[in-house]
Structures are given as structure tokens and as C-alpha cells.
Design an enzyme around this catalytic site. Structure first.
Site, PDB file in Angstrom:
ATOM      1  N   PRO A  90      -4.250  -0.341  18.771  1.00  0.00           N
ATOM      2  CG  PRO A  90      -6.077  -1.628  18.107  1.00  0.00           C
ATOM      3  CD  PRO A  90      -5.467  -0.970  19.303  1.00  0.00           C
ATOM      4  CG  HIS A 101      -2.047  -0.956   1.138  1.00  0.00           C
ATOM      5  ND1 HIS A 101      -3.117  -0.915   1.982  1.00  0.00           N
ATOM      6  CD2 HIS A 101      -2.274  -1.970   0.283  1.00  0.00           C
ATOM      7  CE1 HIS A 101      -3.967  -1.895   1.649  1.00  0.00           C
ATOM      8  NE2 HIS A 101      -3.467  -2.543   0.633  1.00  0.00           N
ATOM      9  CE1 TYR A 130      -5.387   3.581   8.764  1.00  0.00           C
ATOM     10  CE2 TYR A 130      -5.944   3.370  11.089  1.00  0.00           C
ATOM     11  CZ  TYR A 130      -5.159   3.023  10.013  1.00  0.00           C
ATOM     12  OH  TYR A 130      -4.143   2.111  10.179  1.00  0.00           O
ATOM     13  CE1 TYR A 172      -1.327   3.799   9.528  1.00  0.00           C
ATOM     14  CE2 TYR A 172      -0.233   3.086   7.506  1.00  0.00           C
ATOM     15  CZ  TYR A 172      -1.276   2.981   8.420  1.00  0.00           C
ATOM     16  OH  TYR A 172      -2.261   2.037   8.219  1.00  0.00           O
ATOM     17  CE  LYS A 197       4.012   3.111  13.736  1.00  0.00           C
ATOM     18  NZ  LYS A 197       4.092   2.723  12.333  1.00  0.00           N
TER      19      LYS A 197
HETATM   20  C1  PHB Z   1      -5.411  -4.723  10.362  1.00  0.00           C
HETATM   21  O1  PHB Z   1      -5.312  -4.915   9.128  1.00  0.00           O
HETATM   22  O2  PHB Z   1      -5.803  -5.597  11.143  1.00  0.00           O
HETATM   23  C2  PHB Z   1      -5.061  -3.375  10.892  1.00  0.00           C
HETATM   24  C3  PHB Z   1      -4.546  -2.427  10.034  1.00  0.00           C
HETATM   25  C4  PHB Z   1      -4.252  -1.161  10.514  1.00  0.00           C
HETATM   26  C5  PHB Z   1      -4.483  -0.856  11.835  1.00  0.00           C
HETATM   27  C6  PHB Z   1      -4.973  -1.815  12.707  1.00  0.00           C
HETATM   28  C7  PHB Z   1      -5.277  -3.084  12.231  1.00  0.00           C
HETATM   29  O3  PHB Z   1      -4.224   0.402  12.286  1.00  0.00           O
END
Ligand code: PHB
Ligand code: APR
Length: 394
Positions: free
Chosen positions: A293, A72, A200, A385, A297
Site C-alpha cells: 500500500p 491534496h 510518509y 504518485y 495504488k
Molecule cells: C490511506 O489513506 O489509507 C492511505 C493513503 C496513502 C497510502 C496508503 C494508504 O499510501
């Protein structure tokens, strides 16, 4: 039983440490309380920083990762019904990869078994002892029989609920902790992802995240109450809530429905212990720290810890003394605290805080708007990130 480095826990931290040390010609024994099938099936995080991918690739673990991982170059932030793309690759030159933690774990287990290195499943570490001597030891139980593993060094990679952290006298550890007043309800669904990149979303109804495991497996999360009762969430209610939180101004939702294969509630906390060491016991990964989460990280921090720890153990093994091992905790913690800060910040930026005053709410929106419209704001998010570089030892 005797080995050079005893490793408690076969999560990403313990397995990767075993892998790195094996490549350096150092003998290790890895002990895991759970059966192999359990460890390989556990659905956890799924986003690898560029640095994590680089470490796995450089140490021979890149084949399936590069075949199946989804690279990505950006993420989307959604608020006020509008999406804004953060161009991670354009801003930082780095990318992230979607590849489930349990896939990393499967690859590491396969590599260890192929190398013929000892990996004991259903072996429960009971007590880490004699940490202040040159012969620390771990008592463990396998097949109902208690045994002792004598080592030169012990690595506590046994996660948040492990036993190693508790082997350090409480008076010698400092704990830093924050528990958030919300949790995440997560689902895995046989459906295409909402978009080719992660979304997000900050919404009055609460945070939502649309992510994926493959082009036909979606993973979604909804902010919920910490004590949320899963039984109260029918499939219809989950989809309706995802649509509502992800919808654009025109009411259209990018979420695609499909059969829900798994669901669960994840608590959110920030947690760090200092130092990550007592004598010849070194803690790595979730045994020493937990992040919420939102910043993705957790697994990446575990990887960064063991890269620093493996280098220090290798230096000691080659006769260069304890200097890098003495510096391990402070070296690792500099990066851990930056990831803690970022995870706390992403969490604060995107979640609904009940009882938060309207002023805070407006500041949250202004900050999101700033990040999406200022190159400096976007870069701050992007460079954290994709992952900060490893810290050099002093
Ligand atoms: C996930 O793909 O499970 C995932 C991705 C990004 C995050 C948290 C979980 O910030
Ligand atoms: N004896 C042996 N093994 C143990 C013991 C014990 N007493 N206690 C715990 N374990 C094992 C657990 O069963 C688990 O497999 O230690 C392992 C720890 O692995 P993880 O919890 O995956 O922790 P870590 O390797 O540090 O990886 C961190 O995991 O929880 C996620 O978000 C987190 O992605 C991050 C990653």
C-alpha cells in the site's frame, strides 16, 4: 440465468465494470459473496488518483466525492527528523483525493440499485467453466441453492482470494510475487489529521504514515512484523510509537491523539499473474495483482483495469470483434507493471529492512535526499504518485 457479462465480485473493480457497461447498454449481473453491509463497511485504501476521480466524475459518480473528498496538492516525506514537501500539483498539474474505498463502493452500489441493474449479495461464485467456448458459465450458490449463470463474457473481479484466477489451468499462468518481511499496523482514530497533507516518515524504528479520512478522522499506519500480535499494542503504545517515528528534530510530533475506533494488521506483498485472461474469462483488480500500500495504488489499478476492459467489451458488443479483448491483458499489464515498480520502490525507500547492511541504509537516505532536492527526482515520484496515463491498446 443468462446475461451478456457475468461479473464476480462487488468490490471497486466489479461494481465499476458493471456501471461502465450498464452505461454502454450492455447487460450485466454482479454476484457478491458477502452481504451488502459488510462490503460497505470494509475499511480499505483511501487515495484516488486524478484519473480515478475523472472516471468517476465523467460517469455520474462525482457528487458526494466532490463534496466530501479532500483534494491534496502535495505530500510530505520525513526522514532524519525533517519534513520535505513534494509539490504534486506544481510538478504535474494533477491532484489526488482522499475518499475511502468503501465510500466509492457505496456510491457504486447506490447507482446500480437506482439503475435497477442486477446485483446479488450473498451469492457465492463456485466455479467458472467452459471458458474456451462462446458460452462461459458460472455456477453460484444463493440461499443454499446452486444456480448457473450463462454469459458471453465472464469478468473475474473477485479479489485476491476469489475463485476466478484458480479457474485458469495453473500451467497457463505465470505468477510473479514478492512478500515483504514486514506489515502495517493501521488505526482509524477520532482525531484531527496530523497535517493537512499525508506524511510518509522513514525512521530507524520503522516506517510510519499519517493519513486521514476527514478533518476529524485520522488514519495512521506503523511498520510492524508480519506476525504482529495486536493484543500487544495498547493505545498508549500505538500513540507513543507514532509520536516517536513522526517527531521532528526538536522532538515535537504532529500526531494528535483521540479514541482509536478500529485497528488491524495488513500484510504487504507484490503479486501479478499473467495473462489476465483465459478464453472468455477476464481478470481485473486484486484478482490479478496486489501491490503493497505504500504507493496507494491498489484501488486505482482496479479502476484502470476495468476502464480498459469496459472499452474492449463495448467494442466487441458493437460488432468490432475481439481485437481489443485480445489486447486487454497486455494493455493493462503495461500500466500494472509500472505501478508495481513504483509501489515496490516506495516500499523499499521508506521501510526499515532488518539485517540490511549499513551501506543499503546510507543509499536509502541518499535517495530520499535526492528526491527532495532534485526537480527530476521529485518529478519522478510525483508523476507516478498522481497516476500514469492509461495505456493505449496497440
Ligand atoms: C490511506 O489513506 O489509507 C492511505 C493513503 C496513502 C497510502 C496508503 C494508504 O499510501
Ligand atoms: N463469489 C462472489 N464474490 C466473491 C467471491 C466469490 N467466490 N470471492 C470474493 N468475492 C468478492 C469479495 O467479497 C469482494 O467483495 O469479490 C470482491 C472483491 O473486491 P476487492 O477485494 O475489493 O477487489 P477489487 O474490486 O479488485 O478492488 C481492489 O481492494 O483490496 C483492495 O487494495 C485493494 O484497493 C484495492 C481494491
Amino acid at each position: 440465468m443468462r446475461t451478456q457479462v457475468g461479473i464476480v465480485g462487488a468490490g471497486p473493480a466489479g461494481l465499476l465494470l458493471g456501471h461502465l457497461l450498464h452505461r454502454a447498454g450492455i447487460e450485466t449481473v454482479v454476484l457478491e459473496v458477502r452481504p451488502r453491509a459488510h462490503v460497505e463497511a470494509r475499511i480499505r485504501a483511501g487515495l484516488l488518483e486524478q484519473g480515478t476521480v475523472d472516471v468517476l466524475t465523467a460517469t455520474g459518480l462525482g457528487d458526494r466525492l466532490h463534496r466530501e473528498g479532500l483534494v491534496h496538492e502535495g505530500i510530505e516525506l520525513r526522514f532524519d527528523g525533517e519534513g520535505h514537501r513534494i509539490d504534486l500539483a506544481g510538478l504535474t498539474g494533477k491532484r489526488v483525493t482522499i475518499y475511502g474505498q468503501q465510500e466509492v463502493v457505496k456510491d457504486l452500489i447506490a447507482a446500480r440499485l437506482a439503475a435497477g441493474a442486477p446485483l446479488l449479495f450473498e451469492a457465492e461464485g463456485l466455479a467458472a467453466q467452459d471458458l474456451d467456448t462462446e458460452r462461459p458459465r458460472l455456477t453460484f450458490r444463493q440461499d443454499g441453492r446452486e444456480q448457473v449463470l450463462d454469459c458471453d463474457i465472464l469478468a473475474g473481479c473477485d479479489g485476491f482470494h476469489g475463485i476466478c484466477r484458480d479457474a485458469i489451468p495453473a500451467g497457463l499462468l505465470r505468477t510473479y510475487e514478492r512478500i515483504y518481511p514486514f506489515a502495517w499496523l493501521g488505526i482509524l482514530a477520532a482525531a484531527p489529521p496530523a497535517s493537512h497533507e499525508l506524511i510518509y516518515a522513514r525512521h530507524e524504528r520503522g516506517f510510519a504514515l499519517a493519513t486521514m479520512r476527514s478533518n476529524s478522522l485520522a488514519r495512521h499506519y506503523l511498520q510492524c512484523r508480519p506476525e504482529e500480535d495486536l493484543a500487544a499494542w495498547s493505545d498508549d503504545r500505538i500513540w507513543a510509537e507514532l509520536h516517536a517515528r513522526m517527531a521532528g528534530r526538536d522532538g515535537a510530533s504532529p500526531i494528535k491523539e483521540g479514541p482509536i475506533l478500529q485497528r488491524g494488521v495488513t500484510a504487504m506483498r507484490s503479486f501479478v499473474v499473467e495473462p489476465m485472461r483465459q478464453g472468455r474469462l477476464f481478470l481485473a483488480g486484486d484478482a490479478a495483482h496486489i501491490v503493497p500500500p505504500t504507493g496507494a495504488k491498489g484501488m486505482n489499478l482496479a479502476v484502470a483495469d476495468v476502464v480498459v476492459l469496459a472499452r474492449a467489451i463495448e467494442a466487441w458488443h458493437r460488432g468490432r470483434g475481439m481485437a481489443l479483448l485480445d489486447a486487454y491483458s497486455s494493455t493493462a499489464l503495461r500500466r500494472i507493471w509500472k505501478a508495481q515498480r513504483f509501489s515496490w520502490w516506495m516500499t523499499s525507500l521508506l521501510h526499515r529492512f532488518d539485517g540490511g547492511d549499513p551501506f543499503e541504509h546510507k543509499v536509502q537516505l541518499a535517495e530520499l535526499d535526492y528526491i527532495c532536492r532534485s526537480a527530476a527526482g521529485a518529478l519522478t515520484l510525483a508523476e507516478n504518485y498522481v497516476g500514469l496515463p492509461l495505456e493505449a491498446a496497440p
